[in-house]
Design a protein around this motif. Structure first.
Motif, PDB file in Angstrom:
ATOM      1  N   ASP A   6     159.581  66.615 -23.904  1.00  0.00           N
ATOM      2  CA  ASP A   6     160.426  66.908 -22.751  1.00  0.00           C
ATOM      3  C   ASP A   6     159.657  66.932 -21.432  1.00  0.00           C
ATOM      4  O   ASP A   6     160.268  66.846 -20.357  1.00  0.00           O
ATOM      5  CB  ASP A   6     161.146  68.248 -22.949  1.00  0.00           C
ATOM      6  CG  ASP A   6     162.260  68.173 -23.972  1.00  0.00           C
ATOM      7  OD1 ASP A   6     162.676  67.051 -24.307  1.00  0.00           O
ATOM      8  OD2 ASP A   6     162.709  69.234 -24.435  1.00  0.00           O
ATOM      9  N   GLU A   7     158.340  67.058 -21.484  1.00  0.00           N
ATOM     10  CA  GLU A   7     157.539  67.032 -20.253  1.00  0.00           C
ATOM     11  C   GLU A   7     157.356  65.619 -19.709  1.00  0.00           C
ATOM     12  O   GLU A   7     156.975  65.443 -18.553  1.00  0.00           O
ATOM     13  CB  GLU A   7     156.166  67.655 -20.501  1.00  0.00           C
ATOM     14  CG  GLU A   7     156.183  69.167 -20.635  1.00  0.00           C
ATOM     15  CD  GLU A   7     154.787  69.757 -20.640  1.00  0.00           C
ATOM     16  OE1 GLU A   7     154.659  70.922 -20.260  1.00  0.00           O
ATOM     17  OE2 GLU A   7     153.829  69.048 -21.028  1.00  0.00           O
ATOM     18  N   ILE A   8     157.624  64.604 -20.530  1.00  0.00           N
ATOM     19  CA  ILE A   8     157.512  63.223 -20.066  1.00  0.00           C
ATOM     20  C   ILE A   8     158.612  62.958 -19.039  1.00  0.00           C
ATOM     21  O   ILE A   8     159.773  63.290 -19.254  1.00  0.00           O
ATOM     22  CB  ILE A   8     157.639  62.230 -21.240  1.00  0.00           C
ATOM     23  CG1 ILE A   8     156.508  62.445 -22.248  1.00  0.00           C
ATOM     24  CG2 ILE A   8     157.648  60.788 -20.745  1.00  0.00           C
ATOM     25  CD1 ILE A   8     156.678  61.661 -23.535  1.00  0.00           C
ATOM     26  N   THR A   9     158.262  62.369 -17.914  1.00  0.00           N
ATOM     27  CA  THR A   9     159.248  62.019 -16.899  1.00  0.00           C
ATOM     28  C   THR A   9     159.304  60.496 -16.792  1.00  0.00           C
ATOM     29  O   THR A   9     159.875  59.833 -17.647  1.00  0.00           O
ATOM     30  CB  THR A   9     158.895  62.670 -15.555  1.00  0.00           C
ATOM     31  OG1 THR A   9     157.527  62.328 -15.222  1.00  0.00           O
ATOM     32  CG2 THR A   9     159.019  64.188 -15.641  1.00  0.00           C
ATOM     33  N   ASP A  10     158.709  59.944 -15.754  1.00  0.00           N
ATOM     34  CA  ASP A  10     158.625  58.488 -15.626  1.00  0.00           C
ATOM     35  C   ASP A  10     157.256  57.975 -16.054  1.00  0.00           C
ATOM     36  O   ASP A  10     156.903  56.825 -15.812  1.00  0.00           O
ATOM     37  CB  ASP A  10     158.926  58.054 -14.198  1.00  0.00           C
ATOM     38  CG  ASP A  10     157.993  58.708 -13.177  1.00  0.00           C
ATOM     39  OD1 ASP A  10     157.239  59.630 -13.561  1.00  0.00           O
ATOM     40  OD2 ASP A  10     158.023  58.305 -12.003  1.00  0.00           O
ATOM     41  N   ALA A  11     156.491  58.854 -16.717  1.00  0.00           N
ATOM     42  CA  ALA A  11     155.156  58.493 -17.200  1.00  0.00           C
ATOM     43  C   ALA A  11     154.754  59.496 -18.271  1.00  0.00           C
ATOM     44  O   ALA A  11     155.280  60.609 -18.317  1.00  0.00           O
ATOM     45  CB  ALA A  11     154.138  58.513 -16.060  1.00  0.00           C
ATOM     46  N   PRO A  12     153.826  59.135 -19.140  1.00  0.00           N
ATOM     47  CA  PRO A  12     153.359  60.083 -20.161  1.00  0.00           C
ATOM     48  C   PRO A  12     152.519  61.181 -19.541  1.00  0.00           C
ATOM     49  O   PRO A  12     152.107  61.093 -18.379  1.00  0.00           O
ATOM     50  CB  PRO A  12     152.519  59.194 -21.091  1.00  0.00           C
ATOM     51  CG  PRO A  12     152.013  58.104 -20.193  1.00  0.00           C
ATOM     52  CD  PRO A  12     153.133  57.834 -19.230  1.00  0.00           C
ATOM     53  N   THR A  13     152.269  62.215 -20.326  1.00  0.00           N
ATOM     54  CA  THR A  13     151.399  63.308 -19.883  1.00  0.00           C
ATOM     55  C   THR A  13     150.128  63.328 -20.726  1.00  0.00           C
ATOM     56  O   THR A  13     150.080  62.742 -21.817  1.00  0.00           O
ATOM     57  CB  THR A  13     152.108  64.666 -20.047  1.00  0.00           C
ATOM     58  OG1 THR A  13     152.315  64.909 -21.452  1.00  0.00           O
ATOM     59  CG2 THR A  13     153.444  64.683 -19.315  1.00  0.00           C
ATOM     60  N   HIS A  14     149.117  64.017 -20.234  1.00  0.00           N
ATOM     61  CA  HIS A  14     147.889  64.175 -21.019  1.00  0.00           C
ATOM     62  C   HIS A  14     148.181  64.925 -22.317  1.00  0.00           C
ATOM     63  O   HIS A  14     147.588  64.634 -23.368  1.00  0.00           O
ATOM     64  CB  HIS A  14     146.829  64.912 -20.198  1.00  0.00           C
ATOM     65  CG  HIS A  14     146.249  64.100 -19.088  1.00  0.00           C
ATOM     66  ND1 HIS A  14     146.850  64.005 -17.851  1.00  0.00           N
ATOM     67  CD2 HIS A  14     145.133  63.332 -19.030  1.00  0.00           C
ATOM     68  CE1 HIS A  14     146.124  63.205 -17.077  1.00  0.00           C
ATOM     69  NE2 HIS A  14     145.075  62.787 -17.767  1.00  0.00           N
ATOM     70  N   THR A  15     149.086  65.893 -22.243  1.00  0.00           N
ATOM     71  CA  THR A  15     149.428  66.653 -23.446  1.00  0.00           C
ATOM     72  C   THR A  15     150.090  65.759 -24.487  1.00  0.00           C
ATOM     73  O   THR A  15     149.803  65.869 -25.684  1.00  0.00           O
ATOM     74  CB  THR A  15     150.372  67.818 -23.085  1.00  0.00           C
ATOM     75  OG1 THR A  15     149.741  68.632 -22.106  1.00  0.00           O
ATOM     76  CG2 THR A  15     150.687  68.662 -24.311  1.00  0.00           C
ATOM     77  N   TYR A  16     150.966  64.866 -24.038  1.00  0.00           N
ATOM     78  CA  TYR A  16     151.615  63.961 -24.987  1.00  0.00           C
ATOM     79  C   TYR A  16     150.594  63.019 -25.627  1.00  0.00           C
ATOM     80  O   TYR A  16     150.654  62.763 -26.833  1.00  0.00           O
ATOM     81  CB  TYR A  16     152.711  63.144 -24.301  1.00  0.00           C
ATOM     82  CG  TYR A  16     153.272  62.072 -25.208  1.00  0.00           C
ATOM     83  CD1 TYR A  16     153.918  62.417 -26.398  1.00  0.00           C
ATOM     84  CD2 TYR A  16     153.120  60.717 -24.917  1.00  0.00           C
ATOM     85  CE1 TYR A  16     154.402  61.448 -27.259  1.00  0.00           C
ATOM     86  CE2 TYR A  16     153.608  59.747 -25.763  1.00  0.00           C
ATOM     87  CZ  TYR A  16     154.241  60.108 -26.937  1.00  0.00           C
ATOM     88  OH  TYR A  16     154.715  59.145 -27.798  1.00  0.00           O
ATOM     89  N   PHE A  17     149.660  62.512 -24.839  1.00  0.00           N
ATOM     90  CA  PHE A  17     148.643  61.625 -25.401  1.00  0.00           C
ATOM     91  C   PHE A  17     147.861  62.332 -26.503  1.00  0.00           C
ATOM     92  O   PHE A  17     147.635  61.782 -27.582  1.00  0.00           O
ATOM     93  CB  PHE A  17     147.693  61.140 -24.309  1.00  0.00           C
ATOM     94  CG  PHE A  17     146.497  60.387 -24.831  1.00  0.00           C
ATOM     95  CD1 PHE A  17     146.650  59.165 -25.464  1.00  0.00           C
ATOM     96  CD2 PHE A  17     145.215  60.914 -24.717  1.00  0.00           C
ATOM     97  CE1 PHE A  17     145.553  58.473 -25.973  1.00  0.00           C
ATOM     98  CE2 PHE A  17     144.120  60.222 -25.219  1.00  0.00           C
ATOM     99  CZ  PHE A  17     144.289  59.006 -25.840  1.00  0.00           C
ATOM    100  N   ASN A  18     147.461  63.576 -26.255  1.00  0.00           N
ATOM    101  CA  ASN A  18     146.730  64.328 -27.273  1.00  0.00           C
ATOM    102  C   ASN A  18     147.606  64.577 -28.503  1.00  0.00           C
ATOM    103  O   ASN A  18     147.135  64.454 -29.645  1.00  0.00           O
ATOM    104  CB  ASN A  18     146.257  65.665 -26.703  1.00  0.00           C
ATOM    105  CG  ASN A  18     145.539  66.503 -27.732  1.00  0.00           C
ATOM    106  OD1 ASN A  18     144.440  66.191 -28.152  1.00  0.00           O
ATOM    107  ND2 ASN A  18     146.174  67.587 -28.159  1.00  0.00           N
TER     108      ASN A  18
END
Length: 225
Positions: free
Chosen positions: A48-60
């Motif tokens: 849910d933190e992803i907006t128009d781009a990935p996040t560092h947390t999602y990558f991990n």
């Protein structure tokens, strides 16, 4: 208890979210006529933190879940080997360079999961689990252990008139075509265009290896929240 029920219980206890069984592996696997499809649900809070781009947390999270699936494949294989069967694992995320083409694995996890009755494929070309939509990661194991068929009604595509993934894709890599069994991936999705955009736009996040925008906007994943 059937061995597949024992294996399913073993994997679920270890943290796997869902397990399915099917047959019809690729011809190159010869006598390994049965497949196990492993599913791990992704964290809604992270997605849910992803907006128009990935996040560092999602990558991990993406890397961690892939590593966990690979470990579960090994545990499943050891479980079967101790009972006298052979196994071959297909990693959760591994591309094989064939004639300069880097956007294909040894076998499609989505195909195995669909054959196992765990879901279908959406317009995004993502696998859509029956309960969690695209918010999952997959891995596959092949074996000569004779699993019994587990017939399930085919899952109808939930995409209908929805085009949220098509509109949201920052790489414009999703065509908007409807998935059907046997369709060529190129009719749904341009993996090279997706990869090239990630490498350009997200070098600061995992060197451009993930995105997740189409997964984030998919209502098939939001319905169960």
């Amino acid at each position: 208890m059937r061995i597949q029920d024992e294996l399913r219980a073993h994997l679920l206890e270890q943290g796997v979210s869902d397990v399915g069984f099917c047959s019809a592996p690729p011809e190159e696997l010869r006598d390994l006529h049965y497949a196990v499809s492993l599913v791990v649900r992704l964290s809604d809070a992270i997605v849910d933190e992803i907006t128009d781009a990935p996040t560092h947390t999602y990558f991990n999270h993406y890397r961690t879940v892939n590593a966990f699936l690979d470990q579960m494949l090994l545990r499943a294989g050891i479980f079967l080997e101790r009972r006298g069967y052979r196994y071959l694992t297909v990693a959760a995320s591994q591309s094989i360079n064939r004639d300069g083409w880097n956007y294909e694995g040894r076998f499609s996890h989505k195909k195995a999961a669909c054959l196992a009755g765990l879901g279908c494929v959406g317009r995004s070309s993502l696998f859509l689990h029956r309960e969690w939509g695209p918010r999952v990661r997959l891995a596959t194991l092949f074996t000569d252990c004779p699993f019994e068929p587990e017939p399930r009604e085919p899952m109808a595509s939930p995409c209908a008139a929805c085009g949220r993934c098509v509109r949201a894709c920052p790489a414009h890599a999703i065509t908007g075509a409807d998935w059907r069994p046997g369709i060529d991936r190129a009719e749904l999705f341009d993996p090279a265009g997706c990869s090239e955009h990630m490498k350009r736009a997200y070098q600061h996040i995992g060197r451009g290896a993930v995105c997740g925008v189409c997964m984030r906007v998919c209502p098939a994943g939001e319905r169960q929240k």
